[in-house]
Write an enzyme that holds these catalytic residues in place. Sequence first.
Site, mmCIF file in Angstrom:
data_model
loop_
_atom_site.group_PDB
_atom_site.id
_atom_site.type_symbol
_atom_site.label_atom_id
_atom_site.label_comp_id
_atom_site.label_asym_id
_atom_site.label_seq_id
_atom_site.Cartn_x
_atom_site.Cartn_y
_atom_site.Cartn_z
ATOM 1 N N GLY A 1 13.582 21.025 -17.957
ATOM 2 C CA GLY A 1 13.832 20.480 -18.982
ATOM 3 C C GLY A 1 13.873 21.523 -20.412
ATOM 4 N N GLN A 2 13.904 22.674 -19.945
ATOM 5 C CA GLN A 2 14.191 23.429 -20.977
ATOM 6 C C GLN A 2 15.480 23.566 -21.566
ATOM 7 O OE1 GLN A 2 12.549 27.436 -20.025
ATOM 8 N NE2 GLN A 2 11.197 26.621 -18.563
ATOM 9 N N ASN A 3 15.238 23.770 -23.104
ATOM 10 C CA ASN A 3 16.587 23.417 -23.849
ATOM 11 C C ASN A 3 17.751 24.338 -23.035
ATOM 12 O OD1 ASN A 3 18.379 22.961 -25.794
ATOM 13 N ND2 ASN A 3 17.457 24.676 -27.437
#
Lengths: 210, 679
Positions: free
Chosen positions: A72-74
């Site tokens: 989910g990290q940018n």
Amino acid sequence: MGLLDKLSGWLGLRKKEVNVLCLGLDNSGKTTIINQLKPSNTQEQEIVPTIGFNIEKFKSSSLLFTVFDMSGQNRYRNLWEHYYKESHAIIFVVDSSDKLRMVVAKEELDTLLNHEDIRCKKLPMLFFANKMDLQDSMSSIRVSQMLCLENIKDKPWHICDSNAIKGEGLQEGLDWLQGEVFNNKTVTLGYKGREGQVKLCSECQFTHAY
Amino acid sequence: MIKKFDKKDEESGSGSNPFQHLEKSAVLQEARIFNETPINPRRCLHILTKIIYLLNQGEHFGTTEATEAFFAMTRLFQSNDQTLRRMCYLTIKEMANISEDVIIVTSSLTKDMTGKEDVYRGPAIRALCRITDTTMLQAIERYMKQAIVDKVPSVSSSALVSSLHMVKMSYDVVKRWVNEAQEAASSDNIMVQYHALGLLYHLRKNDRLAVTKMLNKFTKSGLKSPFAYCMLIRIASKLLDETEAGHDSPLFDFIESCLRNKNEMVVYEAASAIVHMPNCTARELAPAVSVLQLFCSSPKAALRYAAVRTLNKVAMKHPSAVTACNLDLENLITDSNRSIATLAITTLLKTGSESSVDRLMKQISSFVSEISDEFKVVVVQAISALCQKYPRKHSVMMNFLSNMLRDDGGFDYKRAIVDCIISIIEENPESKETGLAHLCEFIEDCEHTVLATKILHLLGKEGPRTPQPSKYIRFIFNRVVLESEAVRAAAVSALAKFGAQNDDLCFAFLDDEVRDRATFYMNVLQQKQKALNAAYIFNGLSVSIPGLEKSLHQYTLDPSEKPFDMKSVPLATTPITEQKTEIAPVATSKLPEKLAPSRQDIYQEQLAAVPEFQGLGPLFKSSEPVQLTEAETEYVVRCIKHTFARHMVFQFDCTNTLNDQLLQKLTASPTVSPVPATL
């Protein structure tokens, strides 16, 4: 695919396989949810931030789930789209205690829904309003309002409260998803092969090269 | 089922390569089945093999198509088929640099590397380290540390070797793993110990003190792995070489003690290290040579080869020590392994007495056609060395060389022979005629332009002074008529030299370069001025070649009435002797190695680029740079004085040594101090 495979598929002896994408912002609890759904002997003791993605498999009463648990990290969110095409359902996890980033979650959700591989498909979408155990968490109704879920008209969707650490609420959501996958005739399931895919495409008026 | 498939494949393919006619686009099209569910491991495996095959054949994959294939491949991680998973690791490693976002598989690989399946763990580590960059390394550091001390040898080895690869990229991070590597170095597994030692050494190799400490520690405690011992010997001999320590140092004692190791590999390594050391006394050398001598009669071909190769290498350095092994080497001449036999003979040639030369040459010519080019070069070099030692044997050598010259062979081999013959000619006036005759015969059918021009140049130099120059003219003339332009040009130059010496020759030719040269020499010859002949043909050009090139270029750019003046070209700074060797390539107008332009040429070019200075004419002289400031000041200024015929240009080089300041609007205000009248 051998004849035996097909036969067992028709007779319902073999479980149907379904590909599920698990999306959401970082630290929303995707990996923890998937970890809880796995059989207890294969569960991980500690969960670390996912880099890229993990593939996990688990069974429910009638389906064999293959979950692509995406990071989910940018910086990795733009990699989600590589896996849209072949998925049969989407689990979207929201950290309901993170009011501040709810807009970010909404933005990512909108981008997802407008993607060409998703837009024309009638994929069932399951939302988890996660981290219900935290004091300042919002209810699932509030979360669905903030994400404007009522605007999703062309896909079956469902939101449920969950606490991934204890495993509360997960089974409810999964049962809904299972029912949807069964009822949804247009979702291509693993054993159907080519005919199923062609049908899907003629419905959505898009020509895909297969 | 797989077996059946293989069998069928074998029958239909009848031994040919099943991947021979692969099309990249077709394979990438096929790769779409990776997206199907459920996965068919056998088919996917086959397609991955095709992709890797194409990559290794040098097929270029565009970033987009590679990325697409890569992401399709990542789906295969859902299969639990072991072979397929390991094939995925290979594909990841192959595509790590051509696909984008390979980082996507990090978590999947981390999971495999820490998982229960030992078969996956090692390869997963190796693949992971290929896709990881410095920023990501921190994230997996913990896992790497654990893996280095893992009790499964394959995992530990993989982690150590991967770390070694990462040292180049992120030294600072890997340095923190020293303790783990230290622990792995005491492992019972020979490979783990070897790899751990390798990593430890590469982490410390820039710190001589640390290396010495490490060597002391391991030489005292002893190691289990013979590979690690070999490595220690290499490190020790390198250190001895660098520190120029005497042979009484403990490191030398260690290497010598390794001569008594149980393992042959270690013994050989130690012997080879001692033999290769500079300034070894005979007493120190003796044990090492006797070990090599023992290996010469070993039943293992690899040991015999290693021993004789080492002896061959040092034969010139320590002839007396190697002579002790002559008896054993004689036995190896008839070895069934041709490589061993060749090396044995060439070693004997280097060390043997004059009387045995004939016999050895006969022996070697019996099988020279069976050995590879590489060894033929070794033979030629041995002969070349021999000729210097026993000049009287040149006729035998020359015969042998000319036979070799007639055989088939690659460029390197032929060049070695030609060089050898030329050196014999130069050192031995008696052999000149036979040598030149052999070379003439060679250029009659020579496919290597470089060699042909070289020989033509030599003929031009030596031919006119022989008793019968006309003999060579026929050969040269054939070149002029038959060969490519470069060779023809060289041939004409050579002919001109004959012509300058013997006035009875005249030629007419028709091709650009050749014609220009021919007319040039024709003119010179017609004027019959001995002085001119001497100036243009024999002495070559005494000017710097880049300078001449530039002036000629300028001359053609703006044509003027007056003819090109050779005197305006600055004189060469290189000594004439060196210049002479350059004549041949110049004659072909294809400079193989470019001469470094002199300092003055560089200045001239720089000045010509400034529009204000264009009318000043040729640069007469530039002074050495003069420092106007101290070396450590904020702004370093130096001055160079350029003298032209009517002008003087001062070049101020101003260097800003401060990082955070920008120099702007510089002005130079020269003040002319009163000049004393006597100047």
